[in-house]
Write an enzyme that holds these catalytic residues in place. Sequence first.
Site, PDB file in Angstrom:
ATOM      1  N   GLY A  49      39.386 -59.368  66.273  1.00  0.00           N
ATOM      2  CA  GLY A  49      39.092 -58.921  65.301  1.00  0.00           C
ATOM      3  C   GLY A  49      37.940 -59.112  64.129  1.00  0.00           C
ATOM      4  O   GLY A  49      38.046 -59.149  62.776  1.00  0.00           O
ATOM      5  N   GLY A  50      37.308 -59.607  64.928  1.00  0.00           N
ATOM      6  CA  GLY A  50      35.919 -58.819  64.355  1.00  0.00           C
ATOM      7  C   GLY A  50      35.136 -59.867  63.508  1.00  0.00           C
ATOM      8  O   GLY A  50      35.575 -60.972  63.381  1.00  0.00           O
ATOM      9  N   GLY A  58      21.388 -62.921  46.345  1.00  0.00           N
ATOM     10  CA  GLY A  58      22.141 -63.071  45.070  1.00  0.00           C
ATOM     11  C   GLY A  58      23.785 -61.980  45.317  1.00  0.00           C
ATOM     12  O   GLY A  58      24.309 -61.382  43.990  1.00  0.00           O
ATOM     13  N   GLY A  59      23.697 -61.282  46.339  1.00  0.00           N
ATOM     14  CA  GLY A  59      24.248 -59.993  46.096  1.00  0.00           C
ATOM     15  C   GLY A  59      25.730 -60.979  46.340  1.00  0.00           C
ATOM     16  O   GLY A  59      26.688 -61.960  46.445  1.00  0.00           O
ATOM     17  N   ILE A  82      27.877 -61.445  49.020  1.00  0.00           N
ATOM     18  CA  ILE A  82      27.753 -63.041  50.048  1.00  0.00           C
ATOM     19  C   ILE A  82      27.047 -63.848  49.518  1.00  0.00           C
ATOM     20  O   ILE A  82      27.933 -65.123  50.000  1.00  0.00           O
ATOM     21  CB  ILE A  82      26.768 -62.666  51.567  1.00  0.00           C
ATOM     22  CG1 ILE A  82      28.200 -61.523  51.823  1.00  0.00           C
ATOM     23  CG2 ILE A  82      27.541 -63.927  52.132  1.00  0.00           C
ATOM     24  CD1 ILE A  82      27.578 -61.275  53.500  1.00  0.00           C
ATOM     25  N   ARG A  93      22.798 -57.985  56.355  1.00  0.00           N
ATOM     26  CA  ARG A  93      23.545 -57.795  57.879  1.00  0.00           C
ATOM     27  C   ARG A  93      22.456 -56.838  58.421  1.00  0.00           C
ATOM     28  O   ARG A  93      22.309 -55.740  57.896  1.00  0.00           O
ATOM     29  CB  ARG A  93      24.473 -57.623  57.985  1.00  0.00           C
ATOM     30  CG  ARG A  93      25.451 -59.010  56.982  1.00  0.00           C
ATOM     31  CD  ARG A  93      26.650 -58.581  57.436  1.00  0.00           C
ATOM     32  NE  ARG A  93      27.288 -58.821  58.340  1.00  0.00           N
ATOM     33  CZ  ARG A  93      28.273 -59.946  59.230  1.00  0.00           C
ATOM     34  NH1 ARG A  93      27.562 -61.090  58.389  1.00  0.00           N
ATOM     35  NH2 ARG A  93      28.269 -60.083  60.672  1.00  0.00           N
ATOM     36  N   HIS A 136      54.939 -56.194  30.964  1.00  0.00           N
ATOM     37  CA  HIS A 136      54.363 -57.890  29.696  1.00  0.00           C
ATOM     38  C   HIS A 136      55.760 -59.105  30.170  1.00  0.00           C
ATOM     39  O   HIS A 136      56.479 -58.960  29.884  1.00  0.00           O
ATOM     40  CB  HIS A 136      54.341 -57.937  29.088  1.00  0.00           C
ATOM     41  CG  HIS A 136      54.171 -58.767  27.635  1.00  0.00           C
ATOM     42  ND1 HIS A 136      52.909 -58.311  26.844  1.00  0.00           N
ATOM     43  CD2 HIS A 136      54.928 -59.110  26.963  1.00  0.00           C
ATOM     44  CE1 HIS A 136      52.875 -59.681  26.066  1.00  0.00           C
ATOM     45  NE2 HIS A 136      54.611 -59.920  26.250  1.00  0.00           N
TER      46      HIS A 136
END
Length: 461
Positions: free
Chosen positions: A39-40, A179-180, A182, A268, A439
């Site tokens: 799953g990494g 502030g990205g 993540i 990363r 709706h």
Amino acid sequence: MEGNFDLAVIGGGPGGYVAAIRASQLGLKVVVVEEREMGGTCLNRGCIPTKVLLRSAEVFQEFGRCSEYGISASAVEFDYSRINQRKASIVKRLRTGVESLVRGNGGTIIPGKARLIDRHTVEVAGTRNTIIKAEKLIIATGSRPSKPSIPGMDGSRVLDSDQVLELKECPSGVVIIGGGVIGIEFATLFNLLGKKVAIIEMMESLIPGFDGEISGLLKASLESKGVRICTGSMVTGIESGASAVCSFVIEGQRQSAEGEIAIVATGRKPNTESLGLDALGVTLDRGYIKVNERMQTSIEGIYAIGDVTGVFPLAHVASAQGIVAAENAAGMDHAMDYSVIPSCIYSNPEIATVGLTEEKARKTNKDVGIGRFPVSTNGKSMILGEKEGLAKIITDSKTGEILGAHIMGPRATELIGELCVAMRLEATTKELSETIHPHPTVSEIIMEASMASEGRCVHVH
């Protein structure tokens, strides 16, 4: 121990395990080598666990607002250990599912650290050392958090994104460097749980690369909830003592922010150093593996997918690349198409985007049209108690072609799929606006924004 296979996949993340399953479906004998958990990063230390934590935080916030809905509740508290238990349970269940899918399709999973001996041979160091022979290889080893060279970055109170997810107790306050995407998701998590949050971002705006209007709305939203935001700020050092104190410079002035911990969310780097790629002659660019649109590396029979390529480091892109690589490894001819790639931020409210921002569209197209519709005017959003955000569609005003779309609001990460399909099928805003939407739903903001781009929206004035 030795094994012979048609395809060896190195890495069992969202790219690797999908590639393995698709290759197995096509009749290849497949092995997956995974150093950690199947799953990494996405499943174990990223997408899934963060969203589990965010969901608990959202429920906690909803209880805090229950009086708005005519409901009374007292002494609403959260138990971070139980939140973590739920996170672990969901991750384990999904990881077990991934393993079952790979094996159920005939694939073999070998735990251990892989190193390429040559283009057909993989050495696996693990519980039992293994030599794998494979006709073709797919490298899907992913990435890991990187820390910039700042004094104090190795302090005891400085955590990367992986380490934050291992916390057993909720910190009383956090300083987030970056502030990205993540950084914003961690800021949302701890803010919803009522903790003190500060964000320090080097660029002039949050979520660099996203639409400027959306970025501005996000900043205003976070600040209205008590988050301290310092953009255009350069971090100069971090001190780890009784707390984490982050020093930075903004507009030439020295300032600081303090929290129980500092979270580094600045990017990363690819996991390629120990694979033996240099000896094989695989072409790299700043540590990333260079690939073509068929995910082929510079060495015939070796493919690379996911974060190690440096191309759109998103789990859903890795999965798409995995299918392309697997099909090409099986003798098919399939090329990646990056023209419609959605990006999501699980903030509160959510943000989702696809295609060109307004800024990029205006640089490349003279006839840009903009259609906006505010969330505050949408009936279902009112019912949900949501009022922040908008749907924004960028168009070619002459043809009605949709160049990009940006949503900030409830369920934005679900709604963006409709716009992805529309762009993939080259639908126009006329076709989108004339598609009858149910709706009351939040999805009506997409129809309304499409109508607004044509100057015929009926629910705003």
